[in-house]
Design an enzyme around this catalytic site. Sequence first.
Site, PDB file in Angstrom:
ATOM      1  N   ASN A 113      -9.594   6.468   7.264  1.00  0.00           N
ATOM      2  CA  ASN A 113      -8.426   5.595   7.454  1.00  0.00           C
ATOM      3  C   ASN A 113      -8.818   4.267   8.098  1.00  0.00           C
ATOM      4  OD1 ASN A 113      -8.829   7.290   9.739  1.00  0.00           O
ATOM      5  ND2 ASN A 113      -6.733   7.018  10.431  1.00  0.00           N
ATOM      6  N   CYS A 150      -4.644   5.217   4.426  1.00  0.00           N
ATOM      7  CA  CYS A 150      -5.076   6.582   4.729  1.00  0.00           C
ATOM      8  C   CYS A 150      -6.497   6.846   4.226  1.00  0.00           C
ATOM      9  CB  CYS A 150      -4.127   7.583   4.082  1.00  0.00           C
ATOM     10  SG  CYS A 150      -2.483   7.607   4.827  1.00  0.00           S
ATOM     11  N   GLU A 208      -6.909   1.174   9.962  1.00  0.00           N
ATOM     12  CA  GLU A 208      -5.618   0.756  10.527  1.00  0.00           C
ATOM     13  C   GLU A 208      -5.553  -0.759  10.684  1.00  0.00           C
ATOM     14  OE1 GLU A 208      -4.789   3.208  13.957  1.00  0.00           O
ATOM     15  OE2 GLU A 208      -4.341   4.909  12.625  1.00  0.00           O
ATOM     16  N   CYS A 218       0.222   9.680  -0.123  1.00  0.00           N
ATOM     17  CA  CYS A 218      -1.080  10.118  -0.654  1.00  0.00           C
ATOM     18  C   CYS A 218      -0.912  11.246  -1.664  1.00  0.00           C
ATOM     19  CB  CYS A 218      -1.999  10.528   0.489  1.00  0.00           C
ATOM     20  SG  CYS A 218      -2.653   9.086   1.377  1.00  0.00           S
ATOM     21  N   CYS A 224      -0.175  12.797   3.593  1.00  0.00           N
ATOM     22  CA  CYS A 224       1.179  12.244   3.696  1.00  0.00           C
ATOM     23  C   CYS A 224       1.795  12.172   2.290  1.00  0.00           C
ATOM     24  CB  CYS A 224       1.149  10.867   4.357  1.00  0.00           C
ATOM     25  SG  CYS A 224       0.522   9.558   3.302  1.00  0.00           S
ATOM     26  N   GLU A 264      -7.766   9.485   2.626  1.00  0.00           N
ATOM     27  CA  GLU A 264      -7.870  10.022   1.262  1.00  0.00           C
ATOM     28  C   GLU A 264      -7.525   8.954   0.232  1.00  0.00           C
ATOM     29  OE1 GLU A 264      -5.764  10.693   3.675  1.00  0.00           O
ATOM     30  OE2 GLU A 264      -4.182  12.072   3.058  1.00  0.00           O
TER      31      GLU A 264
HETATM   32  N1  THU Z   1      -3.400   9.255   7.867  1.00  0.00           N
HETATM   33  C1  THU Z   1      -4.303   9.492   6.871  1.00  0.00           C
HETATM   34  O1  THU Z   1      -5.361   8.857   6.802  1.00  0.00           O
HETATM   35  N2  THU Z   1      -3.990  10.420   5.950  1.00  0.00           N
HETATM   36  C2  THU Z   1      -2.839  11.146   5.935  1.00  0.00           C
HETATM   37  O2  THU Z   1      -2.567  11.852   4.979  1.00  0.00           O
HETATM   38  C3  THU Z   1      -1.952  11.091   7.087  1.00  0.00           C
HETATM   39  C4  THU Z   1      -2.139   9.931   7.982  1.00  0.00           C
HETATM   40  C5  THU Z   1      -3.723   8.236   8.856  1.00  0.00           C
HETATM   41  C6  THU Z   1      -2.888   6.992   8.748  1.00  0.00           C
HETATM   42  C7  THU Z   1      -2.971   6.461  10.151  1.00  0.00           C
HETATM   43  O3  THU Z   1      -4.144   5.667  10.262  1.00  0.00           O
HETATM   44  C8  THU Z   1      -3.132   7.688  11.014  1.00  0.00           C
HETATM   45  O4  THU Z   1      -3.534   8.743  10.144  1.00  0.00           O
HETATM   46  C9  THU Z   1      -1.869   8.117  11.738  1.00  0.00           C
HETATM   47  O5  THU Z   1      -0.804   8.233  10.873  1.00  0.00           O
END
Ligand code: THU
Length: 160
Positions: free
Chosen positions: A62, A73, A64, A115, A112, A75
């Site tokens: 991920n 994210c 940010e 994704c 999520c 994935e």
């Molecule tokens: N996140 C992911 O990388 N994948 C997911 O399926 C759920 C959330 C990340 C996004 C963000 O950087 C952090 O987790 C918190 O939501």
Amino acid sequence: MKKETLTAEFIRHTSLESLPQEDLDLIALAKEQLDIAYAPYSNFHVGAAIALANGEKVTGCNQENASYPLCTCGEHNALVSAGNGHPGVSINTLAIVARNPKQPVTQPVTPCGACRQIIAEFEVRQDAPIRLLLSGETGDIYEFDSVKGLLPLSFDRTFL
Ligand code: THU
């Protein structure tokens, strides 16, 4: 009126012994991504690793942003790398792992909703399911044979 039921099957691995070595290696590769995830705002690190049908591996984590909606994210980033770097090569398996320095992640991280939709599109474009391996830092590992189990009644190109 008729009440319908949606069901989904998955395998809960309560021990690493029920997973083949290639899956353990893919999960380990996804865990390596946890160290390079850029997650200064949530501190929730997500790593992903993809096993392609040609044997190659692709990773992602991920990324940010201070403008929170721009966070991407792990994935999602791995899938984009696969699509960019290996066009036309099918994805066999996608491993997703997570780490939270504030509290141990003791259950599998599940992708999520956005994704799930992105994984579903990759299944459509390669016309084959993508196995999912979902893991926390410790605890059980979930194995889905397709994202369909996580995204029933999904929106796809048949509506367009
Ligand atoms: N996140 C992911 O990388 N994948 C997911 O399926 C759920 C959330 C990340 C996004 C963000 O950087 C952090 O987790 C918190 O939501």
